[in-house]
Motif scaffolding. Sequence first.
Motif, PDB file in Angstrom:
ATOM      1  N   THR A  44      19.533 101.474 -12.284  1.00 21.78           N
ATOM      2  CA  THR A  44      20.667 102.158 -11.662  1.00 21.78           C
ATOM      3  C   THR A  44      20.232 103.112 -10.546  1.00 21.78           C
ATOM      4  OG1 THR A  44      20.615 103.882 -13.355  1.00 21.78           O
ATOM      5  CG2 THR A  44      22.096 102.016 -13.732  1.00 21.78           C
ATOM      6  N   THR A  45      18.953 103.465 -10.498  1.00 23.41           N
ATOM      7  CA  THR A  45      18.477 104.338  -9.425  1.00 23.41           C
ATOM      8  C   THR A  45      18.080 103.483  -8.223  1.00 23.41           C
ATOM      9  OG1 THR A  45      16.238 104.295 -10.320  1.00 23.41           O
ATOM     10  CG2 THR A  45      17.651 106.118 -11.004  1.00 23.41           C
ATOM     11  N   PRO A  46      18.337 103.977  -7.024  1.00 21.62           N
ATOM     12  CA  PRO A  46      18.004 103.188  -5.834  1.00 21.62           C
ATOM     13  C   PRO A  46      16.503 103.095  -5.613  1.00 21.62           C
ATOM     14  CG  PRO A  46      18.845 105.345  -5.207  1.00 21.62           C
ATOM     15  CD  PRO A  46      18.975 105.246  -6.701  1.00 21.62           C
ATOM     16  N   ILE A  47      16.090 102.007  -4.996  1.00 22.68           N
ATOM     17  CA  ILE A  47      14.706 101.851  -4.564  1.00 22.68           C
ATOM     18  C   ILE A  47      14.665 102.381  -3.140  1.00 22.68           C
ATOM     19  CG2 ILE A  47      12.904 100.180  -3.976  1.00 22.68           C
ATOM     20  CD1 ILE A  47      14.050  98.441  -6.277  1.00 22.68           C
ATOM     21  N   ALA A  48      13.907 103.431  -2.944  1.00 23.47           N
ATOM     22  CA  ALA A  48      13.893 104.085  -1.635  1.00 23.47           C
ATOM     23  C   ALA A  48      12.455 104.364  -1.204  1.00 23.47           C
ATOM     24  CB  ALA A  48      14.701 105.369  -1.696  1.00 23.47           C
ATOM     25  N   PRO A  49      11.728 103.326  -0.793  1.00 29.66           N
ATOM     26  CA  PRO A  49      10.353 103.560  -0.357  1.00 29.66           C
ATOM     27  C   PRO A  49      10.337 104.470   0.874  1.00 29.66           C
ATOM     28  CG  PRO A  49      10.917 101.225  -0.213  1.00 29.66           C
ATOM     29  CD  PRO A  49      12.122 101.947  -0.668  1.00 29.66           C
ATOM     30  N   THR A  50       9.355 105.337   0.910  1.00 24.34           N
ATOM     31  CA  THR A  50       9.217 106.231   2.049  1.00 24.34           C
ATOM     32  C   THR A  50       7.754 106.327   2.438  1.00 24.34           C
ATOM     33  OG1 THR A  50       9.419 108.509   2.811  1.00 24.34           O
ATOM     34  CG2 THR A  50       9.258 108.198   0.449  1.00 24.34           C
ATOM     35  N   ARG A  51       7.497 106.349   3.733  1.00 24.11           N
ATOM     36  CA  ARG A  51       6.125 106.475   4.210  1.00 24.11           C
ATOM     37  C   ARG A  51       5.576 107.867   3.963  1.00 24.11           C
ATOM     38  NH1 ARG A  51       5.023 103.369   9.742  1.00 24.11           N
ATOM     39  NH2 ARG A  51       2.903 103.596   8.984  1.00 24.11           N
ATOM     40  N   ALA A  52       6.414 108.791   3.536  1.00 25.15           N
ATOM     41  CA  ALA A  52       5.929 110.135   3.227  1.00 25.15           C
ATOM     42  C   ALA A  52       5.048 110.121   1.976  1.00 25.15           C
ATOM     43  CB  ALA A  52       7.101 111.087   3.027  1.00 25.15           C
ATOM     44  N   ASP A  53       5.289 109.181   1.079  1.00 24.71           N
ATOM     45  CA  ASP A  53       4.535 109.117  -0.170  1.00 24.71           C
ATOM     46  C   ASP A  53       3.531 107.963  -0.192  1.00 24.71           C
ATOM     47  OD1 ASP A  53       5.893 111.320  -1.292  1.00 24.71           O
ATOM     48  OD2 ASP A  53       7.588 110.020  -1.756  1.00 24.71           O
ATOM     49  N   THR A  54       3.972 106.789   0.172  1.00 24.98           N
ATOM     50  CA  THR A  54       3.089 105.623   0.265  1.00 24.98           C
ATOM     51  C   THR A  54       3.258 105.082   1.668  1.00 24.98           C
ATOM     52  OG1 THR A  54       3.384 105.124  -2.072  1.00 24.98           O
ATOM     53  CG2 THR A  54       2.554 103.355  -0.680  1.00 24.98           C
ATOM     54  N   ASP A  55       2.273 105.305   2.514  1.00 25.89           N
ATOM     55  CA  ASP A  55       2.434 104.987   3.924  1.00 25.89           C
ATOM     56  C   ASP A  55       2.586 103.485   4.170  1.00 25.89           C
ATOM     57  OD1 ASP A  55       2.327 106.285   6.695  1.00 25.89           O
ATOM     58  OD2 ASP A  55       0.985 104.556   6.875  1.00 25.89           O
ATOM     59  N   HIS A  56       1.644 102.677   3.659  1.00 29.11           N
ATOM     60  CA  HIS A  56       1.734 101.238   3.892  1.00 29.11           C
ATOM     61  C   HIS A  56       0.757 100.485   3.001  1.00 29.11           C
ATOM     62  CE1 HIS A  56      -1.579 102.404   6.619  1.00 29.11           C
ATOM     63  NE2 HIS A  56      -2.051 101.187   6.391  1.00 29.11           N
ATOM     64  N   VAL A  57       0.975  99.185   2.916  1.00 31.02           N
ATOM     65  CA  VAL A  57       0.038  98.267   2.271  1.00 31.02           C
ATOM     66  C   VAL A  57      -0.555  97.421   3.394  1.00 31.02           C
ATOM     67  CG1 VAL A  57      -0.206  96.323   0.674  1.00 31.02           C
ATOM     68  CG2 VAL A  57       1.360  98.201   0.119  1.00 31.02           C
ATOM     69  N   ALA A  58      -1.871  97.440   3.537  1.00 32.09           N
ATOM     70  CA  ALA A  58      -2.534  96.701   4.606  1.00 32.09           C
ATOM     71  C   ALA A  58      -2.929  95.310   4.121  1.00 32.09           C
ATOM     72  CB  ALA A  58      -3.769  97.452   5.087  1.00 32.09           C
ATOM     73  N   LEU A  59      -2.612  94.327   4.953  1.00 35.14           N
ATOM     74  CA  LEU A  59      -2.955  92.932   4.677  1.00 35.14           C
ATOM     75  C   LEU A  59      -3.863  92.440   5.796  1.00 35.14           C
ATOM     76  CD1 LEU A  59       0.665  91.783   3.746  1.00 35.14           C
ATOM     77  CD2 LEU A  59      -1.170  92.438   2.168  1.00 35.14           C
ATOM     78  N   GLY A  60      -5.098  92.141   5.454  1.00 34.97           N
ATOM     79  CA  GLY A  60      -6.059  91.690   6.448  1.00 34.97           C
ATOM     80  C   GLY A  60      -5.825  90.232   6.818  1.00 34.97           C
ATOM     81  N   VAL A  61      -5.924  89.957   8.114  1.00 34.40           N
ATOM     82  CA  VAL A  61      -5.778  88.598   8.626  1.00 34.40           C
ATOM     83  C   VAL A  61      -6.990  88.263   9.493  1.00 34.40           C
ATOM     84  CG1 VAL A  61      -3.258  88.621   8.478  1.00 34.40           C
ATOM     85  CG2 VAL A  61      -4.371  89.344  10.583  1.00 34.40           C
ATOM     86  N   GLU A  62      -7.105  86.983   9.881  1.00 36.12           N
ATOM     87  CA  GLU A  62      -8.308  86.488  10.532  1.00 36.12           C
ATOM     88  C   GLU A  62      -8.541  87.040  11.932  1.00 36.12           C
ATOM     89  OE1 GLU A  62      -5.797  84.085   9.559  1.00 36.12           O
ATOM     90  OE2 GLU A  62      -6.613  84.309   7.548  1.00 36.12           O
ATOM     91  N   ASP A  63      -7.499  87.097  12.763  1.00 35.68           N
ATOM     92  CA  ASP A  63      -7.685  87.462  14.162  1.00 35.68           C
ATOM     93  C   ASP A  63      -6.365  87.949  14.752  1.00 35.68           C
ATOM     94  OD1 ASP A  63      -6.168  85.106  14.618  1.00 35.68           O
ATOM     95  OD2 ASP A  63      -7.970  83.914  14.955  1.00 35.68           O
ATOM     96  N   GLU A  64      -6.388  88.256  16.059  1.00 38.94           N
ATOM     97  CA  GLU A  64      -5.197  88.791  16.723  1.00 38.94           C
ATOM     98  C   GLU A  64      -4.025  87.815  16.667  1.00 38.94           C
ATOM     99  OE1 GLU A  64      -6.151  90.661  20.606  1.00 38.94           O
ATOM    100  OE2 GLU A  64      -8.227  90.553  19.885  1.00 38.94           O
ATOM    101  N   ALA A  65      -4.305  86.532  16.837  1.00 37.50           N
ATOM    102  CA  ALA A  65      -3.229  85.533  16.773  1.00 37.50           C
ATOM    103  C   ALA A  65      -2.587  85.520  15.385  1.00 37.50           C
ATOM    104  CB  ALA A  65      -3.761  84.148  17.135  1.00 37.50           C
ATOM    105  N   ALA A  66      -3.388  85.738  14.354  1.00 39.52           N
ATOM    106  CA  ALA A  66      -2.853  85.763  12.989  1.00 39.52           C
ATOM    107  C   ALA A  66      -1.976  86.996  12.767  1.00 39.52           C
ATOM    108  CB  ALA A  66      -3.987  85.712  11.966  1.00 39.52           C
TER     109      ALA A  66
END
Length: 129
Positions: free
Chosen positions: A57-79
């Motif tokens: 019943t509580t809203p999901i409200a992600p904020t960059r103030a607490d968890t800035d981001h999840v980084a996903l590594g990719v192969e190159d600039e085109a990726a």
Amino acid sequence: MELSHVAIWVTDLDRSLDFYEALGFERSWSFTDDGVENVYVSGDGGELQLRHDPDRTTPIAPTRADTDHVALGVEDEAAVEAAVERSRDAGGSVIDGPHVVEPADAYAAFVEDPDGYTLEFVTSLEGDQ
């Protein structure tokens, strides 16, 4: 020690699965505990746990103030650019980039997933000079 997974709450499990599968993640396993659905999607090197409680019943409200981001590594600039396009096509929105992050010697872009979590697609530029 290695990072096993990151768990995030989602409002619509099917929508989130569609989004992350569009980015190349594959559903790897799942379980339900006390009515909460837990679905793991795998990429190269780790998993993301999507948690859904249909009775929440509580809203999901992600904020960059607490968890800035999840980084996903990719192969190159085109990726990086391809991941941005796939995320946009799957319902994500671009926050920043793609662009060179000079202090990190990286090429990156930031997008929001359907629930507002910030994802970074990033590749090292080391040796690209």
